[in-house]
Design an enzyme around this catalytic site. Structure first.
Site, PDB file in Angstrom:
ATOM      1  N   SER A  57      23.839 -40.148  38.265  1.00  0.00           N
ATOM      2  CA  SER A  57      23.273 -39.212  39.245  1.00  0.00           C
ATOM      3  C   SER A  57      24.108 -39.174  40.514  1.00  0.00           C
ATOM      4  O   SER A  57      24.275 -38.137  41.122  1.00  0.00           O
ATOM      5  CB  SER A  57      21.805 -39.525  39.557  1.00  0.00           C
ATOM      6  OG  SER A  57      21.660 -40.749  40.243  1.00  0.00           O
TER       7      SER A  57
ATOM      8  N   ASP B 119      19.616 -36.167  37.303  1.00  0.00           N
ATOM      9  CA  ASP B 119      18.619 -37.095  37.850  1.00  0.00           C
ATOM     10  C   ASP B 119      17.538 -37.232  36.777  1.00  0.00           C
ATOM     11  O   ASP B 119      16.869 -36.248  36.443  1.00  0.00           O
ATOM     12  CB  ASP B 119      18.055 -36.488  39.143  1.00  0.00           C
ATOM     13  CG  ASP B 119      16.905 -37.305  39.728  1.00  0.00           C
ATOM     14  OD1 ASP B 119      16.391 -38.219  39.046  1.00  0.00           O
ATOM     15  OD2 ASP B 119      16.506 -37.009  40.865  1.00  0.00           O
ATOM     16  N   VAL B 120      17.363 -38.432  36.230  1.00  0.00           N
ATOM     17  CA  VAL B 120      16.449 -38.585  35.092  1.00  0.00           C
ATOM     18  C   VAL B 120      14.991 -38.305  35.468  1.00  0.00           C
ATOM     19  O   VAL B 120      14.158 -38.120  34.574  1.00  0.00           O
ATOM     20  CB  VAL B 120      16.550 -39.993  34.441  1.00  0.00           C
ATOM     21  CG1 VAL B 120      17.921 -40.229  33.848  1.00  0.00           C
ATOM     22  CG2 VAL B 120      16.161 -41.099  35.418  1.00  0.00           C
TER      23      VAL B 120
ATOM     24  N   ASN C  53      18.527 -46.619  30.543  1.00  0.00           N
ATOM     25  CA  ASN C  53      18.990 -47.736  31.367  1.00  0.00           C
ATOM     26  C   ASN C  53      18.841 -47.445  32.867  1.00  0.00           C
ATOM     27  O   ASN C  53      18.748 -48.376  33.661  1.00  0.00           O
ATOM     28  CB  ASN C  53      20.459 -48.019  31.018  1.00  0.00           C
ATOM     29  CG  ASN C  53      21.140 -48.893  32.044  1.00  0.00           C
ATOM     30  OD1 ASN C  53      20.937 -50.100  32.082  1.00  0.00           O
ATOM     31  ND2 ASN C  53      21.956 -48.279  32.912  1.00  0.00           N
TER      32      ASN C  53
ATOM     33  N   SER D 247      12.768 -55.389  32.209  1.00  0.00           N
ATOM     34  CA  SER D 247      13.181 -56.514  33.055  1.00  0.00           C
ATOM     35  C   SER D 247      12.155 -57.624  32.900  1.00  0.00           C
ATOM     36  O   SER D 247      10.972 -57.353  32.636  1.00  0.00           O
ATOM     37  CB  SER D 247      13.224 -56.080  34.520  1.00  0.00           C
ATOM     38  OG  SER D 247      13.369 -57.213  35.358  1.00  0.00           O
TER      39      SER D 247
ATOM     40  N   TYR E 130       8.571 -52.396  41.645  1.00  0.00           N
ATOM     41  CA  TYR E 130       9.552 -52.553  40.562  1.00  0.00           C
ATOM     42  C   TYR E 130       8.946 -53.347  39.404  1.00  0.00           C
ATOM     43  O   TYR E 130       9.066 -52.955  38.241  1.00  0.00           O
ATOM     44  CB  TYR E 130      10.806 -53.251  41.093  1.00  0.00           C
ATOM     45  CG  TYR E 130      11.868 -53.510  40.032  1.00  0.00           C
ATOM     46  CD1 TYR E 130      12.633 -52.461  39.524  1.00  0.00           C
ATOM     47  CD2 TYR E 130      12.100 -54.788  39.537  1.00  0.00           C
ATOM     48  CE1 TYR E 130      13.604 -52.689  38.559  1.00  0.00           C
ATOM     49  CE2 TYR E 130      13.059 -55.031  38.578  1.00  0.00           C
ATOM     50  CZ  TYR E 130      13.811 -53.976  38.086  1.00  0.00           C
ATOM     51  OH  TYR E 130      14.767 -54.205  37.118  1.00  0.00           O
TER      52      TYR E 130
ATOM     53  N   LYS F 126       8.335 -51.937  35.520  1.00  0.00           N
ATOM     54  CA  LYS F 126       8.921 -52.477  34.291  1.00  0.00           C
ATOM     55  C   LYS F 126       7.832 -52.913  33.307  1.00  0.00           C
ATOM     56  O   LYS F 126       8.030 -52.862  32.093  1.00  0.00           O
ATOM     57  CB  LYS F 126       9.884 -53.626  34.620  1.00  0.00           C
ATOM     58  CG  LYS F 126      11.156 -53.142  35.343  1.00  0.00           C
ATOM     59  CD  LYS F 126      11.962 -52.128  34.525  1.00  0.00           C
ATOM     60  CE  LYS F 126      13.311 -51.805  35.154  1.00  0.00           C
ATOM     61  NZ  LYS F 126      14.147 -50.893  34.355  1.00  0.00           N
TER      62      LYS F 126
ATOM     63  N   ILE G 286      21.142 -60.560  35.834  1.00  0.00           N
ATOM     64  CA  ILE G 286      22.423 -60.132  35.248  1.00  0.00           C
ATOM     65  C   ILE G 286      23.349 -59.769  36.407  1.00  0.00           C
ATOM     66  O   ILE G 286      22.955 -59.053  37.327  1.00  0.00           O
ATOM     67  CB  ILE G 286      22.233 -58.895  34.327  1.00  0.00           C
ATOM     68  CG1 ILE G 286      21.200 -59.160  33.222  1.00  0.00           C
ATOM     69  CG2 ILE G 286      23.569 -58.464  33.725  1.00  0.00           C
ATOM     70  CD1 ILE G 286      21.568 -60.188  32.191  1.00  0.00           C
TER      71      ILE G 286
HETATM   72  P1  NAP Z   1      23.210 -50.533  38.462  1.00  0.00           P
HETATM   73  O1  NAP Z   1      24.651 -50.678  38.166  1.00  0.00           O
HETATM   74  O2  NAP Z   1      22.811 -50.170  39.841  1.00  0.00           O
HETATM   75  O3  NAP Z   1      22.576 -49.521  37.416  1.00  0.00           O
HETATM   76  C1  NAP Z   1      21.557 -48.607  37.702  1.00  0.00           C
HETATM   77  C2  NAP Z   1      21.994 -47.288  37.111  1.00  0.00           C
HETATM   78  O4  NAP Z   1      20.890 -46.377  37.190  1.00  0.00           O
HETATM   79  C3  NAP Z   1      23.164 -46.675  37.859  1.00  0.00           C
HETATM   80  O5  NAP Z   1      24.193 -46.319  36.951  1.00  0.00           O
HETATM   81  C4  NAP Z   1      22.559 -45.434  38.499  1.00  0.00           C
HETATM   82  O6  NAP Z   1      23.474 -44.335  38.507  1.00  0.00           O
HETATM   83  C5  NAP Z   1      21.423 -45.117  37.543  1.00  0.00           C
HETATM   84  N1  NAP Z   1      20.391 -44.312  38.184  1.00  0.00           N
HETATM   85  C6  NAP Z   1      19.586 -44.655  39.215  1.00  0.00           C
HETATM   86  N2  NAP Z   1      18.780 -43.642  39.520  1.00  0.00           N
HETATM   87  C7  NAP Z   1      19.084 -42.631  38.657  1.00  0.00           C
HETATM   88  C8  NAP Z   1      18.579 -41.321  38.466  1.00  0.00           C
HETATM   89  N3  NAP Z   1      17.582 -40.824  39.235  1.00  0.00           N
HETATM   90  N4  NAP Z   1      19.120 -40.550  37.480  1.00  0.00           N
HETATM   91  C9  NAP Z   1      20.123 -41.032  36.707  1.00  0.00           C
HETATM   92  N5  NAP Z   1      20.643 -42.278  36.845  1.00  0.00           N
HETATM   93  C10 NAP Z   1      20.112 -43.055  37.826  1.00  0.00           C
HETATM   94  O7  NAP Z   1      22.436 -51.909  38.134  1.00  0.00           O
HETATM   95  P2  NAP Z   1      22.189 -52.653  36.733  1.00  0.00           P
HETATM   96  O8  NAP Z   1      21.902 -54.054  37.090  1.00  0.00           O
HETATM   97  O9  NAP Z   1      23.254 -52.352  35.745  1.00  0.00           O
HETATM   98  O10 NAP Z   1      20.800 -51.989  36.258  1.00  0.00           O
HETATM   99  C11 NAP Z   1      20.659 -51.267  35.050  1.00  0.00           C
HETATM  100  C12 NAP Z   1      19.246 -51.433  34.499  1.00  0.00           C
HETATM  101  O11 NAP Z   1      19.033 -52.825  34.239  1.00  0.00           O
HETATM  102  C13 NAP Z   1      18.143 -51.000  35.461  1.00  0.00           C
HETATM  103  O12 NAP Z   1      17.144 -50.321  34.741  1.00  0.00           O
HETATM  104  C14 NAP Z   1      17.590 -52.314  35.981  1.00  0.00           C
HETATM  105  O13 NAP Z   1      16.221 -52.210  36.314  1.00  0.00           O
HETATM  106  C15 NAP Z   1      17.787 -53.207  34.772  1.00  0.00           C
HETATM  107  N6  NAP Z   1      17.810 -54.641  35.074  1.00  0.00           N
HETATM  108  C16 NAP Z   1      18.829 -55.211  35.816  1.00  0.00           C
HETATM  109  C17 NAP Z   1      18.806 -56.578  36.065  1.00  0.00           C
HETATM  110  C18 NAP Z   1      19.890 -57.281  36.851  1.00  0.00           C
HETATM  111  O14 NAP Z   1      19.706 -58.473  37.183  1.00  0.00           O
HETATM  112  N7  NAP Z   1      21.012 -56.659  37.132  1.00  0.00           N
HETATM  113  C19 NAP Z   1      17.757 -57.368  35.567  1.00  0.00           C
HETATM  114  C20 NAP Z   1      16.744 -56.754  34.839  1.00  0.00           C
HETATM  115  C21 NAP Z   1      16.781 -55.401  34.584  1.00  0.00           C
HETATM  116  P3  NAP Z   1      23.839 -43.569  39.886  1.00  0.00           P
HETATM  117  O15 NAP Z   1      24.454 -44.612  40.791  1.00  0.00           O
HETATM  118  O16 NAP Z   1      24.771 -42.510  39.431  1.00  0.00           O
HETATM  119  O17 NAP Z   1      22.536 -43.049  40.429  1.00  0.00           O
END
Ligand code: NAP
Length: 245
Positions: A37, A63-64, A90, A143, A155, A159, A187
């Site tokens: 997005s 935007d999802v 994701n 998560s 949050y 989840k 992560i």
């Molecule tokens: P991240 O790199 O910030 O990933 C989040 C992604 O979501 C980004 O690519 C962002 O893209 C996209 N996004 C956000 N809002 C959006 C929208 N309205 N439409 C389309 N895309 C959107 O962080 P990540 O850690 O890899 O997180 C990915 C997933 O893993 C998330 O669902 C998060 O809740 C889950 N998670 C992460 C962790 C952790 O510790 N890292 C733990 C548990 C779960 P844009 O920047 O282009 O908006």
């Protein structure tokens, strides 16, 4: 190659966990549509890496949480690949607010987080299910925050809703499409970049497997669930090195 001939769409596929899943799918032979997005440059870079492996990649801005944009995204994927076998929900957002600080959470936080993490997941799954091949798979990134402890109360609640959606959608779309979830623990992505090395060390020390998770830890399970988990649906699998045991 376990995903040869398949086409996948990964929301938020250009960064962090989504990027690792996009690359792992491509390595296993899939063509991948990378949704973003805001992070166009990272999505572009991920798509180029996929093309470097000899697979097809397409970038889709949407935007999802916006149903019109989601429907256009699915149409674009169908036009480009002529099929869709795997959707990874994701995309996700949060705010970092101590759980005890109830007053710091705004209505806007609730609305934004639920719009993206919950409604967005539903919109993408519904639109994708209209064009998915029989035997298709939806993978929802949840998560361990769903158990109650995480970056903020909205949050955590979002989840937990994702886990319920995984079950409901699995019932709704069976037997044609399987719906499964992955619940990561900590992560190491830009999401957790605000954590310093000491906080990461503390997290690793408190984890039975003695390290923090990497995006590839999630990607390996995503590949398994997409390629081999053919009698699995409705369940969410925790990947946290044992941290929440
Ligand atoms: P991240 O790199 O910030 O990933 C989040 C992604 O979501 C980004 O690519 C962002 O893209 C996209 N996004 C956000 N809002 C959006 C929208 N309205 N439409 C389309 N895309 C959107 O962080 P990540 O850690 O890899 O997180 C990915 C997933 O893993 C998330 O669902 C998060 O809740 C889950 N998670 C992460 C962790 C952790 O510790 N890292 C733990 C548990 C779960 P844009 O920047 O282009 O908006």
């Amino acid at each position: 190659m376990r995903l040869a001939g398949k086409a996948a769409l990964v929301t938020g596929g250009g960064t962090g966990i989504g990027r690792a899943i996009s690359l792992a799918f491509a390595r296993e032979g899939a063509d991948v549509a990378v949704n973003y997005s805001r992070s166009e440059a990272q999505a572009q870079e991920t798509a180029e890496e996929i093309r470097g492996m000899g697979r097809r990649a397409t970038l889709v801005r949407a935007d999802v949480s916006n149903s019109t944009q989601v429907d256009m995204m699915i149409t674009e994927v169908a036009d480009r690949f002529g099929r869709l076998d795997i959707l990874v929900n994701n995309a996700g957002i949060t705010v970092f607010v101590d759980l005890a600080n109830l007053e710091a959470i705004t209505e806007g936080d609730w609305d934004r987080i639920f719009n993206v993490n919950v409604k967005g997941l539903f919109l993408c799954t519904r639109a994708a299910s209209r064009i998915m091949q029989d035997g298709g798979v939806v993978i929802n990134i949840s998560s361990v925050a769903a158990f109650g402890r995480g970056s903020s109360i909205p949050y955590c609640a979002s989840k937990a809703a994702v886990n319920t959606l995984t079950r409901s959608l699995a019932i709704a779309l069976a037997p044609r499409i399987r719906v499964v979830g992955i619940a990561p623990g900590f992560i190491d992505t830009r999401w957790t970049a605000q954590w310093g090395p000491q906080q990461k060390e503390r997290s690793a020390a408190a984890t039975p497997l003695k390290r923090v998770g990497q995006p590839e830890d999630i990607a390996r399970l995503a590949v398994y669930l997409a390629a081999d988990g053919d009698f699995v649906t409705g369940r969410t699998f925790v990947v946290d090195g044992g941290r929440t045991l």
